[in-house]
Design a protein around this motif. Structure first.
Motif, PDB file in Angstrom:
ATOM      1  N   THR A   9      99.486  16.204 -54.532  1.00 48.35           N
ATOM      2  CA  THR A   9      99.519  14.772 -54.274  1.00 48.35           C
ATOM      3  C   THR A   9      99.450  14.548 -52.768  1.00 48.35           C
ATOM      4  N   GLN A  10      98.617  13.617 -52.358  1.00 47.14           N
ATOM      5  CA  GLN A  10      98.377  13.393 -50.926  1.00 47.14           C
ATOM      6  C   GLN A  10      99.487  12.549 -50.318  1.00 47.14           C
ATOM      7  N   VAL A  11     100.000  13.028 -49.194  1.00 43.98           N
ATOM      8  CA  VAL A  11     100.941  12.265 -48.378  1.00 43.98           C
ATOM      9  C   VAL A  11     100.310  12.079 -47.011  1.00 43.98           C
ATOM     10  N   THR A  12     100.170  10.843 -46.599  1.00 49.17           N
ATOM     11  CA  THR A  12      99.592  10.531 -45.296  1.00 49.17           C
ATOM     12  C   THR A  12     100.582   9.673 -44.515  1.00 49.17           C
ATOM     13  N   VAL A  13     100.920  10.152 -43.326  1.00 47.34           N
ATOM     14  CA  VAL A  13     101.848   9.435 -42.461  1.00 47.34           C
ATOM     15  C   VAL A  13     101.078   8.995 -41.226  1.00 47.34           C
ATOM     16  N   SER A  14     100.884   7.708 -41.112  1.00 43.03           N
ATOM     17  CA  SER A  14     100.057   7.185 -40.031  1.00 43.03           C
ATOM     18  C   SER A  14     100.412   5.743 -39.748  1.00 43.03           C
ATOM     19  N   VAL A  20     102.105   6.060 -45.676  1.00 43.72           N
ATOM     20  CA  VAL A  20     103.282   5.404 -45.119  1.00 43.72           C
ATOM     21  C   VAL A  20     103.232   5.485 -43.604  1.00 43.72           C
ATOM     22  N   GLN A  21     104.035   4.653 -42.965  1.00 41.24           N
ATOM     23  CA  GLN A  21     104.132   4.674 -41.510  1.00 41.24           C
ATOM     24  C   GLN A  21     105.164   5.711 -41.064  1.00 41.24           C
ATOM     25  N   PRO A  22     105.041   6.171 -39.827  1.00 48.62           N
ATOM     26  CA  PRO A  22     106.063   7.088 -39.307  1.00 48.62           C
ATOM     27  C   PRO A  22     107.463   6.487 -39.419  1.00 48.62           C
ATOM     28  N   GLY A  23     108.411   7.330 -39.825  1.00 51.39           N
ATOM     29  CA  GLY A  23     109.783   6.883 -39.997  1.00 51.39           C
ATOM     30  C   GLY A  23     110.121   6.435 -41.400  1.00 51.39           C
ATOM     31  N   ALA A  24     109.103   6.268 -42.224  1.00 47.51           N
ATOM     32  CA  ALA A  24     109.325   5.807 -43.592  1.00 47.51           C
ATOM     33  C   ALA A  24     109.775   6.963 -44.494  1.00 47.51           C
ATOM     34  N   SER A  25     110.060   6.613 -45.735  1.00 46.87           N
ATOM     35  CA  SER A  25     110.488   7.583 -46.741  1.00 46.87           C
ATOM     36  C   SER A  25     109.543   7.566 -47.939  1.00 46.87           C
ATOM     37  N   LEU A  26     109.474   8.709 -48.596  1.00 45.41           N
ATOM     38  CA  LEU A  26     108.718   8.832 -49.837  1.00 45.41           C
ATOM     39  C   LEU A  26     109.458   9.788 -50.748  1.00 45.41           C
ATOM     40  N   THR A  27     109.283   9.590 -52.038  1.00 52.56           N
ATOM     41  CA  THR A  27     109.855  10.512 -53.010  1.00 52.56           C
ATOM     42  C   THR A  27     108.745  11.040 -53.911  1.00 52.56           C
ATOM     43  N   GLY A  33     103.908  10.209 -56.690  1.00 49.99           N
ATOM     44  CA  GLY A  33     104.722   9.681 -55.600  1.00 49.99           C
ATOM     45  C   GLY A  33     104.104   9.742 -54.227  1.00 49.99           C
ATOM     46  N   GLY A  34     102.948  10.364 -54.096  1.00 52.30           N
ATOM     47  CA  GLY A  34     102.325  10.419 -52.780  1.00 52.30           C
ATOM     48  C   GLY A  34     101.802   9.064 -52.348  1.00 52.30           C
TER      49      GLY A  34
END
Length: 127
Positions: free
Chosen positions: A121-126, A12-19, A8-9
């Motif tokens: 799992t990598q999560v990148t918010v940018s 995504v952009q700031p303000g988005a959601s991930l599960t 699930g990683g």
């Protein structure tokens, strides 16, 4: 063979959601408490969220409280972390962790209490 598989990683952009999902196998899922930790580059791994063995109690780091939600589905042997209103500071590798919990209602938060770890799992918010 005991195994934790995370998924699930992503980017995504700031303000988005991930599960994020963590599926466990090879163990009696209902006997375990579960947590999510994260580690950003150059920092120590930190607690993000936890859920008790009976699923009735949860706890969150102050930095994510109100934005993230942890849940468990014993029938699917899966623990889920829903992340809303993501910020660049949430960028990290996220790890699922499990503890064979002696206390059914306790939420474990210390990293050294956990016995099982996923691969991350990598999560990148940018933007």
């Amino acid at each position: 063979q005991v195994q934790l598989v995370e998924s699930g990683g992503g980017l995504v952009q700031p303000g988005a959601s991930l599960t994020l999902s963590c599926e466990a196998s090879g163990l009696t899922f209902a006997q375990w408490g579960w947590g999510w930790f994260r580690q950003a580059p150059g920092t120590a791994r930190e607690f993000v969220a936890g859920i008790s063995r009976n699923g009735l109690n949860t706890n969150y780091a102050a930095t994510v409280k109100g934005r993230f939600s942890i849940s468990r589905d014993n029938s699917k042997t899966t623990v889920v972390l829903r992340m809303n209103s993501l910020k660049p500071d949430d960028t990290a590798v996220y790890y699922c962790a499990g503890i064979l919990a002696p206390l059914i209602g306790w939420v474990y938060q210390r990293e050294d209490e956990y016995e099982l770890w996923g691969q991350g799992t990598q999560v990148t918010v940018s933007s």
